[in-house]
Design a protein around this motif. Structure first.
Motif, PDB file in Angstrom:
ATOM      1  N   GLU A 113       7.002  44.268  52.225  1.00 36.32           N
ATOM      2  CA  GLU A 113       6.255  43.018  52.360  1.00 36.32           C
ATOM      3  C   GLU A 113       6.202  42.252  51.036  1.00 36.32           C
ATOM      4  O   GLU A 113       6.255  41.018  51.018  1.00 36.32           O
ATOM      5  CB  GLU A 113       4.844  43.304  52.877  1.00 36.32           C
ATOM      6  N   LEU A 114       6.101  42.976  49.927  1.00 32.70           N
ATOM      7  CA  LEU A 114       6.159  42.317  48.621  1.00 32.70           C
ATOM      8  C   LEU A 114       7.515  41.650  48.418  1.00 32.70           C
ATOM      9  O   LEU A 114       7.604  40.518  47.919  1.00 32.70           O
ATOM     10  CB  LEU A 114       5.908  43.338  47.506  1.00 32.70           C
ATOM     11  N   LEU A 115       8.573  42.360  48.803  1.00 29.71           N
ATOM     12  CA  LEU A 115       9.923  41.801  48.679  1.00 29.71           C
ATOM     13  C   LEU A 115      10.095  40.601  49.610  1.00 29.71           C
ATOM     14  O   LEU A 115      10.700  39.587  49.240  1.00 29.71           O
ATOM     15  CB  LEU A 115      10.945  42.885  49.009  1.00 29.71           C
ATOM     16  N   LYS A 116       9.559  40.713  50.799  1.00 19.99           N
ATOM     17  CA  LYS A 116       9.608  39.622  51.775  1.00 19.99           C
ATOM     18  C   LYS A 116       8.938  38.370  51.221  1.00 19.99           C
ATOM     19  O   LYS A 116       9.469  37.255  51.332  1.00 19.99           O
ATOM     20  CB  LYS A 116       8.904  40.072  53.061  1.00 19.99           C
ATOM     21  N   SER A 117       7.780  38.549  50.607  1.00 24.29           N
ATOM     22  CA  SER A 117       7.050  37.417  50.036  1.00 24.29           C
ATOM     23  C   SER A 117       7.816  36.794  48.875  1.00 24.29           C
ATOM     24  O   SER A 117       7.927  35.567  48.771  1.00 24.29           O
ATOM     25  CB  SER A 117       5.673  37.888  49.565  1.00 24.29           C
ATOM     26  N   LYS A 118       8.365  37.644  48.023  1.00 29.58           N
ATOM     27  CA  LYS A 118       9.034  37.150  46.821  1.00 29.58           C
ATOM     28  C   LYS A 118      10.334  36.423  47.140  1.00 29.58           C
ATOM     29  O   LYS A 118      10.658  35.396  46.526  1.00 29.58           O
ATOM     30  CB  LYS A 118       9.305  38.316  45.876  1.00 29.58           C
ATOM     31  N   LEU A 119      11.093  36.939  48.123  1.00 30.42           N
ATOM     32  CA  LEU A 119      12.416  36.389  48.416  1.00 30.42           C
ATOM     33  C   LEU A 119      12.435  35.489  49.654  1.00 30.42           C
ATOM     34  O   LEU A 119      13.495  35.005  50.048  1.00 30.42           O
ATOM     35  CB  LEU A 119      13.423  37.533  48.597  1.00 30.42           C
ATOM     36  N   LYS A 120      11.257  35.291  50.279  1.00 31.54           N
ATOM     37  CA  LYS A 120      11.141  34.417  51.458  1.00 31.54           C
ATOM     38  C   LYS A 120      12.044  34.896  52.598  1.00 31.54           C
ATOM     39  O   LYS A 120      12.838  34.145  53.161  1.00 31.54           O
ATOM     40  CB  LYS A 120      11.476  32.966  51.098  1.00 31.54           C
ATOM     41  N   THR A 168      19.516  48.533  40.266  1.00 31.28           N
ATOM     42  CA  THR A 168      18.079  48.377  40.466  1.00 31.28           C
ATOM     43  C   THR A 168      17.768  46.911  40.746  1.00 31.28           C
ATOM     44  O   THR A 168      18.571  46.017  40.444  1.00 31.28           O
ATOM     45  CB  THR A 168      17.294  48.816  39.225  1.00 31.28           C
ATOM     46  N   LEU A 169      16.598  46.670  41.300  1.00 34.07           N
ATOM     47  CA  LEU A 169      16.171  45.291  41.527  1.00 34.07           C
ATOM     48  C   LEU A 169      16.081  44.527  40.207  1.00 34.07           C
ATOM     49  O   LEU A 169      16.419  43.341  40.145  1.00 34.07           O
ATOM     50  CB  LEU A 169      14.815  45.281  42.236  1.00 34.07           C
ATOM     51  N   GLN A 170      15.639  45.209  39.156  1.00 32.93           N
ATOM     52  CA  GLN A 170      15.517  44.539  37.863  1.00 32.93           C
ATOM     53  C   GLN A 170      16.882  44.101  37.337  1.00 32.93           C
ATOM     54  O   GLN A 170      17.016  43.018  36.763  1.00 32.93           O
ATOM     55  CB  GLN A 170      14.824  45.457  36.859  1.00 32.93           C
ATOM     56  N   GLU A 171      17.894  44.930  37.531  1.00 36.32           N
ATOM     57  CA  GLU A 171      19.248  44.549  37.118  1.00 36.32           C
ATOM     58  C   GLU A 171      19.705  43.274  37.810  1.00 36.32           C
ATOM     59  O   GLU A 171      20.459  42.473  37.242  1.00 36.32           O
ATOM     60  CB  GLU A 171      20.240  45.660  37.467  1.00 36.32           C
ATOM     61  N   LEU A 172      19.255  43.094  39.046  1.00 33.93           N
ATOM     62  CA  LEU A 172      19.687  41.952  39.847  1.00 33.93           C
ATOM     63  C   LEU A 172      18.785  40.740  39.663  1.00 33.93           C
ATOM     64  O   LEU A 172      18.878  39.774  40.406  1.00 33.93           O
ATOM     65  CB  LEU A 172      19.744  42.357  41.323  1.00 33.93           C
ATOM     66  N   GLY A 173      17.902  40.812  38.670  1.00 36.33           N
ATOM     67  CA  GLY A 173      17.101  39.644  38.320  1.00 36.33           C
ATOM     68  C   GLY A 173      15.729  39.577  38.953  1.00 36.33           C
ATOM     69  O   GLY A 173      14.997  38.614  38.730  1.00 36.33           O
ATOM     70  N   ILE A 174      15.355  40.590  39.741  1.00 33.72           N
ATOM     71  CA  ILE A 174      14.019  40.610  40.344  1.00 33.72           C
ATOM     72  C   ILE A 174      13.145  41.450  39.422  1.00 33.72           C
ATOM     73  O   ILE A 174      12.976  42.660  39.599  1.00 33.72           O
ATOM     74  CB  ILE A 174      14.077  41.177  41.775  1.00 33.72           C
ATOM     75  N   LEU A 175      12.582  40.800  38.411  1.00 36.77           N
ATOM     76  CA  LEU A 175      12.027  41.503  37.260  1.00 36.77           C
ATOM     77  C   LEU A 175      10.612  42.026  37.473  1.00 36.77           C
ATOM     78  O   LEU A 175      10.231  43.030  36.886  1.00 36.77           O
ATOM     79  CB  LEU A 175      12.054  40.581  36.031  1.00 36.77           C
ATOM     80  N   ASP A 176       9.810  41.346  38.261  1.00 41.94           N
ATOM     81  CA  ASP A 176       8.399  41.713  38.357  1.00 41.94           C
ATOM     82  C   ASP A 176       8.070  42.401  39.678  1.00 41.94           C
ATOM     83  O   ASP A 176       6.966  42.282  40.199  1.00 41.94           O
ATOM     84  CB  ASP A 176       7.510  40.488  38.169  1.00 41.94           C
ATOM     85  N   PHE A 177       9.042  43.111  40.219  1.00 40.44           N
ATOM     86  CA  PHE A 177       8.826  43.847  41.468  1.00 40.44           C
ATOM     87  C   PHE A 177       8.833  45.339  41.165  1.00 40.44           C
ATOM     88  O   PHE A 177       9.754  45.852  40.543  1.00 40.44           O
ATOM     89  CB  PHE A 177       9.922  43.530  42.484  1.00 40.44           C
ATOM     90  N   ASP A 178       7.792  46.040  41.607  1.00 37.04           N
ATOM     91  CA  ASP A 178       7.737  47.488  41.400  1.00 37.04           C
ATOM     92  C   ASP A 178       7.022  48.130  42.574  1.00 37.04           C
ATOM     93  O   ASP A 178       5.824  47.946  42.756  1.00 37.04           O
ATOM     94  CB  ASP A 178       7.013  47.823  40.097  1.00 37.04           C
TER      95      ASP A 178
END
Length: 319
Positions: A165-172, A233-243
């Motif tokens: 759900e966090l990913l859904k919110s962040k990436l629409k 990782t998500l961070q490598e792909l530019g999604i920096l504040d997702f954990d």
């Protein structure tokens, strides 16, 4: 008689200090909210074996499973605050205050943080038939406004559910949640192709990574998984504040003396530095997380805030 009473009052700090330096003088119980054999249970048993060498008087690992971890938490909340009964806290401990309308304890007032033990990444899995082999391809499919993409989780309000759900919110993304009664049935339906997407803890995913029936797209850790060195990782792909990484730690009942909290913390940090413990954790792709008491308290504060936002966004309800 009055003189004796006054003497005992004056000397009580000395007697108390002596008794605490003698700690522990009987077995310590670590109460785990997950079943025996799971990643958290295995991690704690590795730690307990090393602590046994330090504490001498025995370490008991007791599994009290049920109610999203609340049965174990309620048990420890009522225990004597003497350092001999500790809760092995994990992801649900930071989620449940926002997920449940009422709890038989106050998570923030009835417990004190002792030490973080570990953290572990999750992995976004898709069924072999799913038409994506990268995160960008997945996002393209998941943004289709006419056809919501179904994903499985171990249940409403679990870390896996709220992580997506966090990913859904962040990436629409346009996603539809399918809750299951536990991680095993969710994984079984993913393997069978009845559902195409699932965020899973590495411990749950690892037995199936070489089956050919699922494909890992991305992991949530800060660094690449030793089990999946070719998966970014998500961070490598530019999604920096997702954990949405998993974790476990130790909490004690409120009122436990600070001296005991600090001693247990120091002993846990020493145990986590042991090569055998680190090797055992590495085999499960679990990372040791030795922290001071203030560091673990700060971590817990961030967990409460993050998961409160995720519960509110998702509208998650306790099963």
């Amino acid at each position: 008689m009055k003189f004796l009473t006054a003497f005992l009052i004056l000397m009580s700090p000395i007697f108390g200090a002596w008794s605490q330096t003698d700690f522990p003088n009987k077995p310590i119980t670590l109460v785990v909210a997950t079943p025996a054999g799971g990643a958290t249970d295995k991690t704690v048993r590795l730690l307990a074996k090393q602590l046994q060498l330090k504490w001498k008087n025995g370490v008991v690992v007791e599994n009290r499973v049920g109610a999203s971890g609340n049965i174990a938490s309620a048990y420890v909340a009522k225990a004597n605050p003497d350092g001999y009964t500790l809760l092995v806290s994990a992801g649900p401990f930071g989620i449940n205050p926002s997920l449940f309308k009422t709890l038989p304890f106050d998570t923030k007032k009835d417990f004190v943080p002792v030490a973080q033990i570990s953290s572990f990444a999750s992995v976004l899995l898709v069924h072999e038939s799913f038409p994506a082999r990268s995160l960008n391809d997945f996002i393209a499919v998941a943004k289709n406004p006419k056809d919501p993409l179904a994903y499985a989780s171990a249940g409403s309000g679990t870390a896996q559910h709220l992580g997506v759900e966090l990913l859904k919110s962040k990436l629409k993304l346009n996603l539809n949640h399918i809750p299951y009664k536990g991680g095993a049935p969710a994984m079984n339906d993913l393997l069978a192709g009845h559902v195409k997407v699932m965020l899973a803890g590495m411990g749950d995913a690892s037995p199936h990574l070489n089956s050919g029936r699922v494909f890992p797209l991305v992991t949530t850790g800060k660094t690449r998984s030793a089990l999946l060195p070719n998966i970014p990782t998500l961070q490598e792909l530019g999604i920096l504040d997702f954990d949405a990484s998993g974790w476990c730690g130790l909490h004690a009942p409120a009122g436990t003396p600070a001296e005991l909290i600090n001693k247990i913390n120091q002993d846990v940090m020493a145990a986590l530095a042991d090569p055998a413990v680190r090797q055992g954790m590495a085999a499960m792709d679990v990372e040791p997380r030795p922290t001071t008491v203030p560091e673990f308290r700060q971590f817990m504060d961030s967990q409460f805030v993050k998961w409160k936002e995720a519960v509110e966004f998702s509208g998650a309800k306790a099963d």
